[in-house]
Scaffold this motif. Sequence first.
Motif, PDB file in Angstrom:
ATOM      1  N   VAL A  86      27.698  17.328   2.930  1.00  0.00           N
ATOM      2  CA  VAL A  86      28.963  16.679   3.285  1.00  0.00           C
ATOM      3  C   VAL A  86      28.841  15.161   3.097  1.00  0.00           C
ATOM      4  N   TYR A  87      27.728  14.580   3.544  1.00  0.00           N
ATOM      5  CA  TYR A  87      27.510  13.146   3.350  1.00  0.00           C
ATOM      6  C   TYR A  87      27.411  12.818   1.862  1.00  0.00           C
ATOM      7  N   ALA A  88      26.731  13.672   1.084  1.00  0.00           N
ATOM      8  CA  ALA A  88      26.620  13.443  -0.360  1.00  0.00           C
ATOM      9  C   ALA A  88      27.988  13.534  -1.025  1.00  0.00           C
ATOM     10  N   TYR A  89      28.801  14.501  -0.609  1.00  0.00           N
ATOM     11  CA  TYR A  89      30.157  14.616  -1.145  1.00  0.00           C
ATOM     12  C   TYR A  89      30.945  13.342  -0.845  1.00  0.00           C
ATOM     13  N   ASP A  90      30.830  12.825   0.371  1.00  0.00           N
ATOM     14  CA  ASP A  90      31.559  11.618   0.740  1.00  0.00           C
ATOM     15  C   ASP A  90      31.110  10.433  -0.114  1.00  0.00           C
ATOM     16  N   LYS A  91      29.829  10.339  -0.397  1.00  0.00           N
ATOM     17  CA  LYS A  91      29.326   9.257  -1.243  1.00  0.00           C
ATOM     18  C   LYS A  91      29.891   9.373  -2.654  1.00  0.00           C
ATOM     19  N   LEU A  92      29.877  10.585  -3.205  1.00  0.00           N
ATOM     20  CA  LEU A  92      30.421  10.777  -4.550  1.00  0.00           C
ATOM     21  C   LEU A  92      31.925  10.517  -4.589  1.00  0.00           C
TER      22      LEU A  92
ATOM     23  N   VAL B  55      35.763  11.948   3.449  1.00  0.00           N
ATOM     24  CA  VAL B  55      35.594  12.605   4.741  1.00  0.00           C
ATOM     25  C   VAL B  55      35.763  11.524   5.810  1.00  0.00           C
ATOM     26  N   ARG B  56      36.519  11.837   6.853  1.00  0.00           N
ATOM     27  CA  ARG B  56      36.743  10.853   7.924  1.00  0.00           C
ATOM     28  C   ARG B  56      35.429  10.459   8.576  1.00  0.00           C
ATOM     29  N   GLU B  57      35.328   9.200   8.973  1.00  0.00           N
ATOM     30  CA  GLU B  57      34.095   8.717   9.585  1.00  0.00           C
ATOM     31  C   GLU B  57      33.801   9.416  10.906  1.00  0.00           C
ATOM     32  N   ASP B  58      34.833   9.712  11.693  1.00  0.00           N
ATOM     33  CA  ASP B  58      34.563  10.406  12.957  1.00  0.00           C
ATOM     34  C   ASP B  58      34.048  11.821  12.711  1.00  0.00           C
TER      35      ASP B  58
ATOM     36  N   LEU C 275      32.088  12.594  10.089  1.00  0.00           N
ATOM     37  CA  LEU C 275      30.694  12.373   9.716  1.00  0.00           C
ATOM     38  C   LEU C 275      29.834  12.138  10.952  1.00  0.00           C
ATOM     39  N   ILE C 276      30.344  11.360  11.883  1.00  0.00           N
ATOM     40  CA  ILE C 276      29.606  11.100  13.123  1.00  0.00           C
ATOM     41  C   ILE C 276      29.447  12.387  13.917  1.00  0.00           C
ATOM     42  N   LEU C 277      30.504  13.165  14.039  1.00  0.00           N
ATOM     43  CA  LEU C 277      30.445  14.428  14.782  1.00  0.00           C
ATOM     44  C   LEU C 277      29.415  15.382  14.175  1.00  0.00           C
ATOM     45  N   LEU C 278      29.375  15.459  12.858  1.00  0.00           N
ATOM     46  CA  LEU C 278      28.395  16.326  12.200  1.00  0.00           C
ATOM     47  C   LEU C 278      26.969  15.893  12.521  1.00  0.00           C
ATOM     48  N   ALA C 279      26.732  14.592  12.535  1.00  0.00           N
ATOM     49  CA  ALA C 279      25.389  14.085  12.846  1.00  0.00           C
ATOM     50  C   ALA C 279      25.026  14.348  14.298  1.00  0.00           C
TER      51      ALA C 279
END
Length: 98
Positions: free
Chosen positions: A23-29, A38-41, A43-47
């Motif tokens: 998911v983080y890699a997809y957001d970077k691409l 992907v919303r930042e919240d 990404l934070i929730l996933l972490a």
Amino acid sequence: MPFETLLTLFAIFTLWNVVVFCVYAYDKLAAREGAWRVREDTLILLAVAGGGMGAFACQRWMRHKTRKAPFPFLLPAMAVLQLVAAGGFCAFQILRML
């Protein structure tokens, strides 16, 4: 708790971190291409929800979210915290089996 159950939990934990990494890699691409992000919240929730090591690995490998707060502090902290918690849980369970 049987050893097979510990291995299953480890596999689930590893798979979840692979998903979070993706998911983080997809957001970077998506950021590079100007596509939907992907919303930042999210990404934070996933972490925070157990994917700290996958998120941190992607942050280091793809240099994603390295400067924007709270990611430079949050991702390493979640990775360490979750690694210690998982290691402690496994050690406790193994010691109980002895």
